[in-house]
Design a protein around this motif. Structure first.
Motif, mmCIF file in Angstrom:
data_model
loop_
_atom_site.group_PDB
_atom_site.id
_atom_site.type_symbol
_atom_site.label_atom_id
_atom_site.label_comp_id
_atom_site.label_asym_id
_atom_site.label_seq_id
_atom_site.Cartn_x
_atom_site.Cartn_y
_atom_site.Cartn_z
ATOM 1 N N UNK A 58 0.820 -1.211 0.000
ATOM 2 C CA UNK A 58 0.000 0.000 0.000
ATOM 3 C C UNK A 58 0.850 1.256 0.000
ATOM 4 N N UNK A 59 1.930 1.231 0.750
ATOM 5 C CA UNK A 59 2.839 2.382 0.750
ATOM 6 C C UNK A 59 3.484 2.568 -0.620
ATOM 7 N N UNK A 60 3.926 1.468 -1.224
ATOM 8 C CA UNK A 60 4.508 1.561 -2.566
ATOM 9 C C UNK A 60 3.476 2.053 -3.574
ATOM 10 N N UNK A 61 2.248 1.563 -3.469
ATOM 11 C CA UNK A 61 1.166 1.964 -4.361
ATOM 12 C C UNK A 61 0.930 3.471 -4.267
ATOM 13 N N UNK A 62 0.898 3.993 -3.049
ATOM 14 C CA UNK A 62 0.638 5.419 -2.855
ATOM 15 C C UNK A 62 1.779 6.295 -3.365
ATOM 16 N N UNK A 63 2.972 5.726 -3.529
ATOM 17 C CA UNK A 63 4.110 6.495 -4.025
ATOM 18 C C UNK A 63 4.154 6.571 -5.552
ATOM 19 N N UNK A 64 3.288 5.834 -6.229
ATOM 20 C CA UNK A 64 3.270 5.892 -7.696
ATOM 21 C C UNK A 64 2.821 7.271 -8.163
ATOM 22 N N UNK A 65 3.335 7.691 -9.296
ATOM 23 C CA UNK A 65 2.915 8.990 -9.832
ATOM 24 C C UNK A 65 1.644 8.818 -10.658
ATOM 25 N N UNK A 66 0.951 9.891 -10.878
ATOM 26 C CA UNK A 66 -0.294 9.863 -11.646
ATOM 27 C C UNK A 66 -0.051 9.464 -13.100
ATOM 28 N N UNK A 67 1.158 9.644 -13.587
ATOM 29 C CA UNK A 67 1.471 9.283 -14.971
ATOM 30 C C UNK A 67 1.363 7.781 -15.228
ATOM 31 N N UNK A 68 1.432 6.967 -14.183
ATOM 32 C CA UNK A 68 1.360 5.516 -14.341
ATOM 33 C C UNK A 68 -0.057 5.010 -14.602
ATOM 34 N N UNK A 69 -1.049 5.837 -14.373
ATOM 35 C CA UNK A 69 -2.440 5.413 -14.490
ATOM 36 C C UNK A 69 -3.057 5.940 -15.781
ATOM 37 N N UNK A 71 -5.994 6.958 -18.484
ATOM 38 C CA UNK A 71 -7.290 7.601 -18.225
ATOM 39 C C UNK A 71 -8.444 6.596 -18.140
ATOM 40 N N UNK A 72 -8.441 5.573 -18.992
ATOM 41 C CA UNK A 72 -9.440 4.510 -18.933
ATOM 42 C C UNK A 72 -8.747 3.213 -18.558
ATOM 43 N N UNK A 73 -9.549 2.223 -18.175
ATOM 44 C CA UNK A 73 -8.986 0.932 -17.771
ATOM 45 C C UNK A 73 -8.248 0.296 -18.940
ATOM 46 N N UNK A 74 -6.958 0.078 -18.752
ATOM 47 C CA UNK A 74 -6.121 -0.592 -19.746
ATOM 48 C C UNK A 74 -4.994 -1.270 -18.975
ATOM 49 N N UNK A 75 -5.194 -2.550 -18.668
ATOM 50 C CA UNK A 75 -4.251 -3.270 -17.819
ATOM 51 C C UNK A 75 -2.876 -3.385 -18.453
ATOM 52 N N UNK A 76 -2.821 -3.636 -19.748
ATOM 53 C CA UNK A 76 -1.521 -3.779 -20.416
ATOM 54 C C UNK A 76 -0.722 -2.470 -20.376
ATOM 55 N N UNK A 77 -1.388 -1.364 -20.625
ATOM 56 C CA UNK A 77 -0.707 -0.067 -20.571
ATOM 57 C C UNK A 77 -0.250 0.243 -19.144
ATOM 58 N N UNK A 78 -1.089 -0.066 -18.174
ATOM 59 C CA UNK A 78 -0.733 0.149 -16.775
ATOM 60 C C UNK A 78 0.514 -0.653 -16.411
ATOM 61 N N UNK A 79 0.539 -1.942 -16.783
ATOM 62 C CA UNK A 79 1.700 -2.789 -16.492
ATOM 63 C C UNK A 79 2.960 -2.253 -17.169
ATOM 64 N N UNK A 80 2.822 -1.828 -18.396
ATOM 65 C CA UNK A 80 3.978 -1.285 -19.123
ATOM 66 C C UNK A 80 4.532 -0.048 -18.438
ATOM 67 N N UNK A 81 3.645 0.850 -18.026
ATOM 68 C CA UNK A 81 4.096 2.081 -17.365
ATOM 69 C C UNK A 81 4.727 1.801 -16.002
ATOM 70 N N UNK A 82 4.176 0.841 -15.275
ATOM 71 C CA UNK A 82 4.760 0.483 -13.982
ATOM 72 C C UNK A 82 6.145 -0.105 -14.170
ATOM 73 N N UNK A 83 6.274 -1.014 -15.131
ATOM 74 C CA UNK A 83 7.596 -1.609 -15.397
ATOM 75 C C UNK A 83 8.616 -0.558 -15.809
ATOM 76 N N UNK A 84 8.201 0.398 -16.624
ATOM 77 C CA UNK A 84 9.120 1.463 -17.035
ATOM 78 C C UNK A 84 9.547 2.321 -15.851
#
Length: 87
Positions: A58-69, A71-84
């Motif tokens: 939860x702490x790590x999740x809250x530290x993510x920037x808004x750029x990782x999310x 605008x609409x649900x897209x799991x593949x894009x989300x995973x790619x941005x997190x990995x980057x």
């Protein structure tokens, strides 16, 4: 990410802490919350609680920037941005 978009089991969604819903602009709401999926975590009362899976992730999740999310649900894009952002 899937929990916030209703794409997981109800059992799992019941385990995840609720998101924060700030009604007013305060110093905490504007400086701490950087993305729309910010989690409200309970205060850790001891070292054991600080080491639990949900508290640490939860702490790590809250530290993510808004750029990782996306605008609409897209799991593949989300995973790619997190990995980057992590690599």
């Amino acid at each position: 990410y899937r929990t916030f978009h209703g794409k997981c089991s109800t059992e799992l969604s019941q385990l995840v802490p609720p998101g924060c819903d700030f009604k007013r602009n305060t110093r905490f709401s504007t400086s701490t919350r950087e993305h729309p999926h910010f989690l409200r975590l309970p205060r850790a009362k001891n070292e054991f609680h600080k080491r639990t899976f949900f508290y640490r992730t939860g702490q790590l999740w809250n530290q993510l920037s808004a750029d990782n999310f996306p605008p609409q649900y897209n799991l593949e894009e989300f995973k790619r941005k997190i990995n980057e952002s992590l690599l």
